[in-house]
Design an enzyme around this catalytic site. Sequence first.
Site, PDB file in Angstrom:
ATOM      1  CG  HIS A 197      31.967  39.229  41.256  1.00 38.51           C
ATOM      2  ND1 HIS A 197      33.167  38.878  41.807  1.00 38.51           N
ATOM      3  CD2 HIS A 197      31.882  40.556  41.394  1.00 38.51           C
ATOM      4  CE1 HIS A 197      33.781  39.952  42.248  1.00 38.51           C
ATOM      5  NE2 HIS A 197      33.033  40.989  42.007  1.00 38.51           N
ATOM      6  CE1 TYR A 235      31.811  44.612  45.814  1.00 38.75           C
ATOM      7  CE2 TYR A 235      31.735  42.883  44.164  1.00 38.75           C
ATOM      8  CZ  TYR A 235      32.367  43.958  44.731  1.00 38.75           C
ATOM      9  OH  TYR A 235      33.577  44.372  44.263  1.00 38.75           O
ATOM     10  CG  HIS A 275      41.355  37.319  46.596  1.00 37.01           C
ATOM     11  ND1 HIS A 275      41.601  38.659  46.768  1.00 37.01           N
ATOM     12  CD2 HIS A 275      40.087  37.240  46.124  1.00 37.01           C
ATOM     13  CE1 HIS A 275      40.548  39.354  46.410  1.00 37.01           C
ATOM     14  NE2 HIS A 275      39.608  38.513  46.026  1.00 37.01           N
ATOM     15  CG  PHE A 276      38.343  32.829  48.848  1.00 35.77           C
ATOM     16  CD1 PHE A 276      38.452  31.951  49.890  1.00 35.77           C
ATOM     17  CD2 PHE A 276      38.405  32.349  47.541  1.00 35.77           C
ATOM     18  CE1 PHE A 276      38.636  30.604  49.652  1.00 35.77           C
ATOM     19  CE2 PHE A 276      38.593  30.998  47.291  1.00 35.77           C
ATOM     20  CZ  PHE A 276      38.712  30.127  48.362  1.00 35.77           C
ATOM     21  CG  HIS A 277      41.055  32.022  53.698  1.00 34.12           C
ATOM     22  ND1 HIS A 277      41.183  31.159  52.633  1.00 34.12           N
ATOM     23  CD2 HIS A 277      40.337  31.347  54.623  1.00 34.12           C
ATOM     24  CE1 HIS A 277      40.587  30.014  52.918  1.00 34.12           C
ATOM     25  NE2 HIS A 277      40.065  30.100  54.116  1.00 34.12           N
ATOM     26  NE  ARG A 336      40.162  27.529  44.333  1.00 37.79           N
ATOM     27  CZ  ARG A 336      39.118  28.342  44.129  1.00 37.79           C
ATOM     28  NH1 ARG A 336      39.054  29.092  43.047  1.00 37.79           N
ATOM     29  NH2 ARG A 336      38.153  28.408  45.018  1.00 37.79           N
ATOM     30  NE  ARG A 337      37.411  24.750  44.685  1.00 33.81           N
ATOM     31  CZ  ARG A 337      36.385  25.108  43.935  1.00 33.81           C
ATOM     32  NH1 ARG A 337      36.353  24.776  42.679  1.00 33.81           N
ATOM     33  NH2 ARG A 337      35.376  25.780  44.451  1.00 33.81           N
TER      34      ARG A 337
END
Lengths: 552, 157
Positions: A221, A225, A372-374, A437-438
């Site tokens: 996580h 950041y 989300h992470f894209h 996913r994946r």
Amino acid sequence: MKDAMISVKDRKLALTNIGVAYAAFLIGTLCGLLQVFIRNDALTLPGWLDYYQVLTAHGLLLAIVFTTFFIFAFFHSGISRTLGDFSPKVRGWNWAGFWVTLIGTMLVVVMIVAGQASVLYTFYAPLQAHGLFYVGLALFVIGTWIQGFALIAHYLKWKKQHKGELSPLFAFMTIATIILWVIACLGVVATVLFQFIPWAFGWTNGINVELSRSLFWYFGHPLVYFWLLPAYMAWYVVVPKIIGGRVFSDSLARLSFVLFILFSIPVGFHHQLTEPGIASFWKFLQTVLTFMVIIPSLMTAFSMFATFEMRGRELGGRGLFGWVSKLPWKDVRFTSIFIAMLFFIPGGAGGIINASFQMNEVIHNTLWVVGHFHITVGTPVAMTFFGLTFWLVPYLSGRRFTKSLQRMAFLQIATWSVGMLLMSTAQHLLGLLGAPRRTAYTGYQHDSALAWFDGVLSNHVTMAVGGSILFLSAILLIYIVVQLWWLAPKSDENSYVTFPIATSDTSATPAFLENWKLWIGIAIVLIAVAYTIPLSDMIQHAPPGSGRFQTW
Amino acid sequence: MHLHKYEKIWLGFGVFALIVFLSVVGVSAFHQGHTPSGGHMTIDPENVRGTAPFDEPGVHQREDGSYEVVIIAKAFGYEPSEIQVPVGEEVTFTVTSEDVVHSFSIVETNVNMMVVPGQVNHKTHTFSEEGSYLIVCNEYCGSGHHFMSTEIEVIGQ
């Protein structure tokens, strides 16, 4: 102008890092393009290449290699710019760290290409990659630490020469990010050195899977950041200068970075909410701590728009929103980063949903997470880095960002935005419907699964179209980088590209904000509270270890 | 440290929203019992079939009338391969893995469980509608990950 230029040797160091970053970017985005076609059965890979190899490479090359090398290039040039040229010793250690990081990267890539490490970038045990894959990961981290400590040494020397002064905001933020990174990496270093490497080489027989997952997410996580804070540095320090404004509040900027050190680490369990072995209480406690990062995020949003509005009004903007039109939209260095910020609004909101304890069950490991992470690392972070690239590369290479290249840059960020909007919207919707996913393939023979692809945006085509546009955008960016590095006309006295650093008034900034011992101490206490009991439970009540599996 | 008035309002609003969010999540979790799947039992991952309840995978009715479905996940499928449960009854899924990490995720429900070797995971769910539900593995488990799926039949009583 000239006095703001950093030494040739520091420029070479930063440029080399950027070179590796964009090489990884090119291969990584190509992998992404292959994926959207394979999933739709529009492409069959040759026998020697497998979807999950491609997926492992995509994740590692873009999320880890591209980001890390770019971030260090930004740090090297920015620190040299604000604290002065590196001494030969500091520069030497930075080069040493660069090579160790690069050797680690190469080892990892070779293992993936050889089909020995199709474990994805999360490398969850007991999937067992070749031992050298884990050695490569360890070298990668050690290399970044060497560079990080070299920069800290440079900073400490500056502090010694400027007793009682607050460091420049850029340097402060760099040091905060490095501190975050070093503390975060302790988790992944522990699991790789003490669990994975002995197990993968056969020195031990079993691995404690739940412990390894928890140590991974202790790192996983704050890793996000580590990507985000350098983008925030650009937002806080670079963007105000580009639009001709100044930093809204120096003390709030520093405070927000301190809060990120405190609240981005003791929160890894929110990636493990649906798994056994962790009591609900600890999952909930870390959920609460996760939500604390909303505060510095809101502070950042406020500062950004305050800076924009103040500058827009200075330029004559009137009325409630008149200032918006006064902002320098024709400057791609600004517009790119502004769009990146806009993407982070749904990105951040999605993150709150993901971390919301029981709500996580709705989206955990579905395509929603990929969407989300894209729109977090894939656009707010990546497109901020593109926006930096447009001036950082010519700044370092001594060339000019010509009008025609600026037009191309606009086309590049426009295509990236459109492609990402299409692809990530489709992914979010498919995830809500339950698509996992994946997966190399999406053809589950069941009415629910067939219905996934009937939507206007959640169909087979949207993701592929989005992915293709993104790849074209990536190629365009590589072209721009090559031009800015080697081919664009050389700059002269009148056309020098500068490193924008906004003025930040430190007169009202309390000195305790730069008391690193204090913040590191509090961070360690929070980590101890959040992790000591659940981790010791996992160790004391460990099941017999898991063996080695290669299921690919 | 100077805070602009608007910034105070903005942060106050943010912190207030935060407290509301967390209270909702907390009350839902600890008062209404809506916690994500979890479990405290460990198991020898190499002797799953020799350990109760995984020596008898399948649907079992408990003494209190509720149901337990015991499932072993493995690359690339689930055991038992056919599951039938009644509609409107409380069903507890008890899962573990014989090999790598998988998931047991029933599409269109909130059953979305990580299946971790060495650990036993539980989730209780009541199906309100009859029909066939798709179960997929949504954690990467190897070359056949995308083939790892099964169905659960929810039947009327």
